[in-house]
Design a protein around this motif. Structure first.
Motif, PDB file in Angstrom:
ATOM      1  N   THR A  82     -30.971  40.408-122.982  1.00 29.92           N
ATOM      2  CA  THR A  82     -32.256  40.621-123.671  1.00 29.92           C
ATOM      3  C   THR A  82     -33.353  39.695-123.155  1.00 29.92           C
ATOM      4  OG1 THR A  82     -31.503  39.156-125.418  1.00 29.92           O
ATOM      5  CG2 THR A  82     -31.266  41.524-125.800  1.00 29.92           C
ATOM      6  N   TRP A  83     -32.955  38.678-122.423  1.00 25.25           N
ATOM      7  CA  TRP A  83     -33.981  37.785-121.848  1.00 25.25           C
ATOM      8  C   TRP A  83     -33.376  37.065-120.661  1.00 25.25           C
ATOM      9  CZ3 TRP A  83     -35.065  32.791-120.495  1.00 25.25           C
ATOM     10  CH2 TRP A  83     -36.413  32.494-120.250  1.00 25.25           C
ATOM     11  N   LEU A  84     -34.148  36.850-119.601  1.00 25.18           N
ATOM     12  CA  LEU A  84     -33.756  35.924-118.540  1.00 25.18           C
ATOM     13  C   LEU A  84     -35.012  35.393-117.880  1.00 25.18           C
ATOM     14  CD1 LEU A  84     -32.238  37.785-115.434  1.00 25.18           C
ATOM     15  CD2 LEU A  84     -33.663  38.880-117.127  1.00 25.18           C
ATOM     16  N   GLY A  85     -34.952  34.156-117.434  1.00 27.17           N
ATOM     17  CA  GLY A  85     -36.121  33.557-116.813  1.00 27.17           C
ATOM     18  C   GLY A  85     -35.935  32.069-116.680  1.00 27.17           C
ATOM     19  N   SER A  86     -37.063  31.405-116.508  1.00 30.58           N
ATOM     20  CA  SER A  86     -37.035  29.954-116.367  1.00 30.58           C
ATOM     21  C   SER A  86     -36.660  29.344-117.723  1.00 30.58           C
ATOM     22  CB  SER A  86     -38.425  29.505-115.918  1.00 30.58           C
ATOM     23  OG  SER A  86     -38.427  28.133-115.800  1.00 30.58           O
ATOM     24  N   GLN A  87     -35.737  28.381-117.696  1.00 27.24           N
ATOM     25  CA  GLN A  87     -35.240  27.814-118.956  1.00 27.24           C
ATOM     26  C   GLN A  87     -36.380  27.256-119.822  1.00 27.24           C
ATOM     27  OE1 GLN A  87     -31.851  25.267-118.458  1.00 27.24           O
ATOM     28  NE2 GLN A  87     -32.283  24.178-120.368  1.00 27.24           N
ATOM     29  N   ALA A  88     -37.391  26.710-119.160  1.00 30.40           N
ATOM     30  CA  ALA A  88     -38.513  26.115-119.896  1.00 30.40           C
ATOM     31  C   ALA A  88     -39.236  27.167-120.745  1.00 30.40           C
ATOM     32  CB  ALA A  88     -39.494  25.486-118.906  1.00 30.40           C
ATOM     33  N   ASP A  89     -39.087  28.439-120.377  1.00 29.61           N
ATOM     34  CA  ASP A  89     -39.794  29.509-121.093  1.00 29.61           C
ATOM     35  C   ASP A  89     -38.924  30.225-122.122  1.00 29.61           C
ATOM     36  OD1 ASP A  89     -41.913  28.977-119.382  1.00 29.61           O
ATOM     37  OD2 ASP A  89     -41.303  30.511-117.928  1.00 29.61           O
ATOM     38  N   LEU A  90     -37.699  29.743-122.336  1.00 30.26           N
ATOM     39  CA  LEU A  90     -36.784  30.443-123.254  1.00 30.26           C
ATOM     40  C   LEU A  90     -37.418  30.526-124.643  1.00 30.26           C
ATOM     41  CD1 LEU A  90     -33.840  31.624-123.573  1.00 30.26           C
ATOM     42  CD2 LEU A  90     -33.175  29.342-124.361  1.00 30.26           C
ATOM     43  N   MET A 122     -15.316  36.842-125.536  1.00 28.33           N
ATOM     44  CA  MET A 122     -16.729  36.498-125.316  1.00 28.33           C
ATOM     45  C   MET A 122     -17.574  36.934-126.502  1.00 28.33           C
ATOM     46  SD  MET A 122     -18.311  34.722-123.464  1.00 28.33           S
ATOM     47  CE  MET A 122     -19.908  35.058-124.095  1.00 28.33           C
ATOM     48  N   ARG A 123     -18.678  36.215-126.625  1.00 24.59           N
ATOM     49  CA  ARG A 123     -19.576  36.498-127.749  1.00 24.59           C
ATOM     50  C   ARG A 123     -20.570  37.600-127.354  1.00 24.59           C
ATOM     51  NH1 ARG A 123     -18.181  31.622-125.446  1.00 24.59           N
ATOM     52  NH2 ARG A 123     -20.338  31.479-124.795  1.00 24.59           N
ATOM     53  N   ASN A 124     -20.929  38.407-128.333  1.00 21.26           N
ATOM     54  CA  ASN A 124     -21.951  39.429-128.099  1.00 21.26           C
ATOM     55  C   ASN A 124     -23.342  38.838-128.001  1.00 21.26           C
ATOM     56  OD1 ASN A 124     -20.626  41.912-127.957  1.00 21.26           O
ATOM     57  ND2 ASN A 124     -20.186  41.790-130.136  1.00 21.26           N
ATOM     58  N   ASP A 125     -23.539  37.740-128.762  1.00 20.76           N
ATOM     59  CA  ASP A 125     -24.855  37.104-128.804  1.00 20.76           C
ATOM     60  C   ASP A 125     -24.700  35.664-128.340  1.00 20.76           C
ATOM     61  OD1 ASP A 125     -25.589  39.437-130.004  1.00 20.76           O
ATOM     62  OD2 ASP A 125     -25.645  38.617-132.035  1.00 20.76           O
ATOM     63  N   ALA A 164     -30.159  35.236-121.945  1.00 22.10           N
ATOM     64  CA  ALA A 164     -29.737  35.461-123.335  1.00 22.10           C
ATOM     65  C   ALA A 164     -29.157  36.854-123.478  1.00 22.10           C
ATOM     66  CB  ALA A 164     -30.951  35.313-124.259  1.00 22.10           C
ATOM     67  N   LEU A 165     -28.088  36.948-124.276  1.00 27.42           N
ATOM     68  CA  LEU A 165     -27.435  38.235-124.544  1.00 27.42           C
ATOM     69  C   LEU A 165     -27.475  38.510-126.038  1.00 27.42           C
ATOM     70  CD1 LEU A 165     -24.080  37.768-122.529  1.00 27.42           C
ATOM     71  CD2 LEU A 165     -26.363  38.259-121.640  1.00 27.42           C
ATOM     72  N   ARG A 166     -27.783  39.725-126.396  1.00 25.98           N
ATOM     73  CA  ARG A 166     -27.665  40.177-127.799  1.00 25.98           C
ATOM     74  C   ARG A 166     -26.952  41.513-127.795  1.00 25.98           C
ATOM     75  NH1 ARG A 166     -30.514  37.469-131.808  1.00 25.98           N
ATOM     76  NH2 ARG A 166     -32.475  36.487-131.184  1.00 25.98           N
TER      77      ARG A 166
END
Ligand code: DI6
Ligand code: FE
Length: 403
Positions: A38-46, A1-4, A31-33
């Motif tokens: 590091t981020w999660l939410g509605s896709q429209a707000d990515l 798996m990727r770190n980012d 999103a993973l870093r």
């Protein structure tokens, strides 16, 4: 798996304790870093900054925290299928015990097995758990019943972590049964093996928690209290197999020691439930053992709800009373046998299970900043995880060890 990386087009059951229900995000992205969320939410707000990262379209799949099995005995020798067959051919429990059956037959098989044999058979059971999205597994000793073999079981348990991408939490359960060599001298066994061995095992860093079997066929609440006092002196948290077959008031003793969890609890009186709430102790439900033993008395689920006692759900994987390595089956049976809801079953294998292991600050929920420990499922709604049986809907899992 990727770190980012970024996953889009998914639903996320965050199991966030601050939100209601599953803490569900729909049409979501995560999103993973550096292996952390590091981020999660509605896709429209990515945020645009994530567009450079590798991205996978999950096509509507569901993400949950990786599952946690907070009560297992996956390290053991042999199995008891022959006893199961004898019982179904009319033999009584006493006949089987006289023929060398029961827990003590697993003790014999465990003592005879080499480290490699114990490791190999445990890896098979662990692989079944991993195939169902499990990333944290508690493993108990309890089939050695002498100092060397109890310690050997925990060494093998810790080795599992080197071979598979999971976190292993080890529990000293020498107070599981009185071995043949100490029949009639349970108190000496407690002093000479359970407590003396605990000190040695703890000095080797092998003990994350101390457990016991408080039952008419095992140890009394007073004997368990002596073991717990030794654990307390070593600063090791405790938990207990309590009120599984009869009421021994073991849960009350465990609560006095601020136990992480009390497990089984079919015979816990409703009026004792407030003690769990007061000591912050998790009630661990083991419905596959209830089912296997044809038990009819159910744990006081409604009282746990009323008092806000967290309920975890686990496999109790062991060769006698719960021959399963399916956490999804345990979730299904939490619903079908104990009338828990699918939401309670999933809380039971995520954030409540994390609390039962003292790991709730960084496991069991999907939270910003935590290491990504996720399961991605070929289902749309979290209730499906308790609904299907007999096949794992896991798409893939991510855990620190894999990143
Ligand atoms: N409670 C159980 O149901 C298992 N251990 C325990 O403390 C039984 C373990 C076995 O039969 O091997
Ligand atoms: Fe158990």
């Amino acid at each position: 798996m990727r770190n980012d990386c970024v996953f889009i087009n998914c639903s996320i059951a965050t199991m966030d304790a601050r939100k209601s229900g599953y803490g569900l995000l729909e049409n979501a992205a995560i999103a993973l870093r550096g292996g952390r969320v590091t981020w999660l939410g509605s896709q429209a707000d990515l945020p645009a900054e994530y567009s450079a990262l590798e991205c996978e379209d999950l096509k509507g799949r569901l993400i949950t925290p990786a599952l946690i099995d907070c009560h297992t005995h996956i390290v053991f020798g042999g199995n008891r299928a022959r006893e199961f067959e004898m019982r179904l051919n009319g033999a009584s429990y006493q006949d089987i015990a006289a023929a060398g059956g029961g827990i003590l037959s697993t003790v014999n098989a465990t003592r005879k097995a080499s480290d490699e044999q114990l490791l190999e058979s445990a890896l098979g059971r662990l692989d079944s758990l991993i195939a169902e999205g499990v990333a944290v597994v508690e493993v108990k000793s309890g089939y050695g019943l002498n100092i060397d073999d109890e310690i050997r079981m925990l060494r093998v348990a810790r080795m599992l972590e080197q071979y598979r991408p999971v976190k292993i939490v080890t529990t000293w359960l020498a107070a599981h049964a009185v071995p043949s060599s100490y029949q009639g001298c349970a108190d000496s066994y407690i002093d000479e093996v359970v407590i003396a061995g605990l000190k040695l095992a703890a000095a080797s860093g092998l003990v994350d928690a101390v457990d016991g079997f408080c039952e008419s066929i095992a140890f009394s609440a007073e004997q368990i209290a002596r073991v717990f006092t030794a654990a307390q002196n070593l600063n090791i948290p405790v938990k207990l197999h309590a009120e599984q077959l009869t009421n021994q008031r073991g849960a009350l003793t465990a609560c006095e020691f601020k136990a992480l969890s009390v497990d089984h609890l079919e015979y816990l009186p409703q009026e004792d439930v407030s003690h769990l709430a007061a000591s912050g102790t998790v009630a661990v439900m083991l419905p596959v053992a209830f089912y296997t033993l044809n038990e009819t008395q159910r744990p006081p689920i409604q009282a746990f709800r009323q008092h806000g006692v967290p309920m975890a759900v686990a496999t109790d994987c062991n060769p006698g009373s719960s021959p399963t390595s399916s956490i999804l089956l345990a979730m299904n049976m939490a619903c079908t046998q104990f009338a828990m809801t699918p939401l309670e079953a999933l809380i039971g294998t995520t954030r409540a299970a994390a609390k039962a292991l003292g790991l709730d600050s960084h496991h069991g929920q999907i939270r910003l900043g935590d290491e990504a420990e996720l399961a991605i499922w070929n289902v749309k709604h979290p209730a499906e995880l308790s609904y299907w049986t007999g096949a794992s809907p896991l798409y893939k899992s991510l855990s620190k060890a894999k990143l």
